[in-house]
Design a protein around this motif. Structure first.
Motif, PDB file in Angstrom:
ATOM      1  N   UNK A  48       1.047  -9.254 -25.321  1.00 19.07           N
ATOM      2  CA  UNK A  48       0.907  -8.138 -24.389  1.00 19.07           C
ATOM      3  C   UNK A  48       0.166  -7.020 -25.097  1.00 19.07           C
ATOM      4  N   UNK A  49      -0.573  -6.208 -24.326  1.00 16.77           N
ATOM      5  CA  UNK A  49      -1.318  -5.079 -24.902  1.00 16.77           C
ATOM      6  C   UNK A  49      -0.976  -3.803 -24.148  1.00 16.77           C
ATOM      7  N   UNK A  71      -8.681 -13.698 -23.007  1.00 18.56           N
ATOM      8  CA  UNK A  71      -7.487 -14.455 -22.656  1.00 18.56           C
ATOM      9  C   UNK A  71      -6.715 -13.739 -21.556  1.00 18.56           C
ATOM     10  N   UNK A  72      -5.805 -14.458 -20.950  1.00 16.88           N
ATOM     11  CA  UNK A  72      -5.008 -13.908 -19.859  1.00 16.88           C
ATOM     12  C   UNK A  72      -3.679 -13.442 -20.418  1.00 16.88           C
ATOM     13  N   UNK A  73      -3.574 -12.142 -20.731  1.00 15.37           N
ATOM     14  CA  UNK A  73      -2.336 -11.584 -21.256  1.00 15.37           C
ATOM     15  C   UNK A  73      -1.968 -10.336 -20.471  1.00 15.37           C
ATOM     16  N   UNK A  74      -0.690  -9.972 -20.410  1.00 14.93           N
ATOM     17  CA  UNK A  74      -0.289  -8.758 -19.697  1.00 14.93           C
ATOM     18  C   UNK A  74      -0.869  -7.515 -20.371  1.00 14.93           C
ATOM     19  N   UNK A  75      -1.348  -6.575 -19.561  1.00 13.80           N
ATOM     20  CA  UNK A  75      -1.934  -5.334 -20.088  1.00 13.80           C
ATOM     21  C   UNK A  75      -1.339  -4.151 -19.344  1.00 13.80           C
ATOM     22  N   UNK A  76      -0.911  -3.136 -20.111  1.00 17.16           N
ATOM     23  CA  UNK A  76      -0.435  -1.869 -19.558  1.00 17.16           C
ATOM     24  C   UNK A  76      -1.364  -0.764 -20.048  1.00 17.16           C
ATOM     25  N   UNK A  77      -1.868   0.050 -19.136  1.00 18.84           N
ATOM     26  CA  UNK A  77      -2.695   1.197 -19.496  1.00 18.84           C
ATOM     27  C   UNK A  77      -1.836   2.453 -19.534  1.00 18.84           C
ATOM     28  N   UNK A  78      -2.036   3.270 -20.574  1.00 25.38           N
ATOM     29  CA  UNK A  78      -1.380   4.568 -20.684  1.00 25.38           C
ATOM     30  C   UNK A  78      -2.413   5.659 -20.420  1.00 25.38           C
ATOM     31  N   UNK A  79      -2.029   6.681 -19.668  1.00 24.28           N
ATOM     32  CA  UNK A  79      -2.974   7.757 -19.395  1.00 24.28           C
ATOM     33  C   UNK A  79      -2.240   9.068 -19.193  1.00 24.28           C
ATOM     34  N   UNK A  80      -2.913  10.154 -19.526  1.00 22.35           N
ATOM     35  CA  UNK A  80      -2.367  11.487 -19.283  1.00 22.35           C
ATOM     36  C   UNK A  80      -2.711  11.965 -17.889  1.00 22.35           C
ATOM     37  N   UNK A  81      -3.536  11.203 -17.181  1.00 17.79           N
ATOM     38  CA  UNK A  81      -3.986  11.602 -15.852  1.00 17.79           C
ATOM     39  C   UNK A  81      -3.265  10.776 -14.786  1.00 17.79           C
ATOM     40  N   UNK A  82      -2.841  11.456 -13.742  1.00 16.91           N
ATOM     41  CA  UNK A  82      -2.087  10.793 -12.684  1.00 16.91           C
ATOM     42  C   UNK A  82      -2.887  10.749 -11.382  1.00 16.91           C
ATOM     43  N   UNK A  83      -4.215  10.708 -11.511  1.00 20.14           N
ATOM     44  CA  UNK A  83      -5.063  10.670 -10.330  1.00 20.14           C
ATOM     45  C   UNK A  83      -5.135   9.257  -9.766  1.00 20.14           C
ATOM     46  N   UNK A  84      -5.095   9.148  -8.447  1.00 16.30           N
ATOM     47  CA  UNK A  84      -5.166   7.842  -7.800  1.00 16.30           C
ATOM     48  C   UNK A  84      -6.451   7.109  -8.158  1.00 16.30           C
ATOM     49  N   UNK A 115       6.734  -7.688 -16.799  1.00 18.87           N
ATOM     50  CA  UNK A 115       5.457  -8.391 -16.948  1.00 18.87           C
ATOM     51  C   UNK A 115       5.637  -9.726 -17.644  1.00 18.87           C
ATOM     52  N   UNK A 116       6.482  -9.768 -18.665  1.00 19.97           N
ATOM     53  CA  UNK A 116       6.734 -11.043 -19.339  1.00 19.97           C
ATOM     54  C   UNK A 116       7.349 -12.059 -18.379  1.00 19.97           C
ATOM     55  N   UNK A 117       8.255 -11.603 -17.507  1.00 22.98           N
ATOM     56  CA  UNK A 117       8.862 -12.517 -16.529  1.00 22.98           C
ATOM     57  C   UNK A 117       7.805 -13.023 -15.549  1.00 22.98           C
TER      58      UNK A 117
END
Length: 225
Positions: A48-49, A71-84, A115-117
């Motif tokens: 996971x990333x 490769x096909x791995x779960x990815x989570x993006x972190x951001x300080x911006x909450x814009x749609x 995500x792992x599930x």
């Protein structure tokens, strides 16, 4: 142990994530920017990333896209911006989830486990043995170029063995799992189907082999596993 890549140019965020993830028993590798993270992805395998959007050299959107190509791995993006619109860009570039800073570590852990599930369920439908991929949803086996259309029982037998590489299945166990407990034929039918599978995949011994364990049954060994 699951291996997680953290890419963020903020050392305080990396330290927080490292502390939380190590406490949960994950293995962690860190990168201070997108370029370094991409270099690591070419030499190490990750489960996971977690990627910051705003990074020097290569931002999280571009890095997400590069990782998706590999490769096909779960990815989570972190951001300080909450814009749609920012979230839309993240999903368009291939992220699975989007977390806005500041975030609660426990919430991030919930999302990681979810995500792992999700990926585990997907992985169970696609079984990979180097070049050979079994897709149980489409009932196809492919090496990336050729599609092998196997009879149903051969496909089920190959899938059963491939799900548990290295595990020995007796003929009786395979009969019960593939043909059913009320099957009245000879258990040598397993031998016949194994022989056919070996013939079909005779040119793929560099990827996997179906081995006979004398007096016990059969197992699949995946090369390089």
């Amino acid at each position: 142990m699951k291996h997680i890549l953290i890419a963020d140019d903020d050392p305080h965020i990396r330290a927080l994530l490292r502390h939380v993830l190590l406490r949960e028993g994950y293995r962690v590798t860190e990168a201070e920017d997108g370029v370094k993270a991409e270099e690591l992805s070419r030499t190490e395998s990750f489960d996971l990333a977690i990627l910051d959007v705003m990074m020097p050299g290569m931002d999280g959107f571009a890095l997400c896209e590069r990782l998706r190509e590999q490769e096909d791995l779960p990815i989570i993006l972190l951001t300080a911006r909450d814009q749609l619109s920012d979230k839309e860009q993240g999903y368009l570039h291939g992220t699975d989830d989007y977390v806005t800073k500041p975030f609660e570590p426990e919430e991030l852990l919930f999302r990681i486990k979810a995500l792992f599930r999700r990926y585990l369920r997907t992985a169970n439908d696609r079984i990979k043995m180097n070049r050979i991929v079994i897709d149980r949803k489409t009932a196809e086996v492919t090496d990336g170029e050729t599609v092998f259309l196997l009879p149903l029982k051969e496909l089920e037998l190959l899938s059963q063995l491939a799900q548990f590489p290295g595990r020995v299945f007796s003929r009786e166990e395979l009969i019960r799992l593939i043909w059913g407990a009320d099957y009245e034929g000879d258990d040598r039918t397993v031998d016949v189907h194994i022989k056919r599978l070996r013939q079909r995949f005779a040119g793929y011994e560099a990827d996997f082999t179906i081995e006979t364990v004398r007096g016990l049954g059969y197992k699949i060994e995946v090369t390089g596993r």
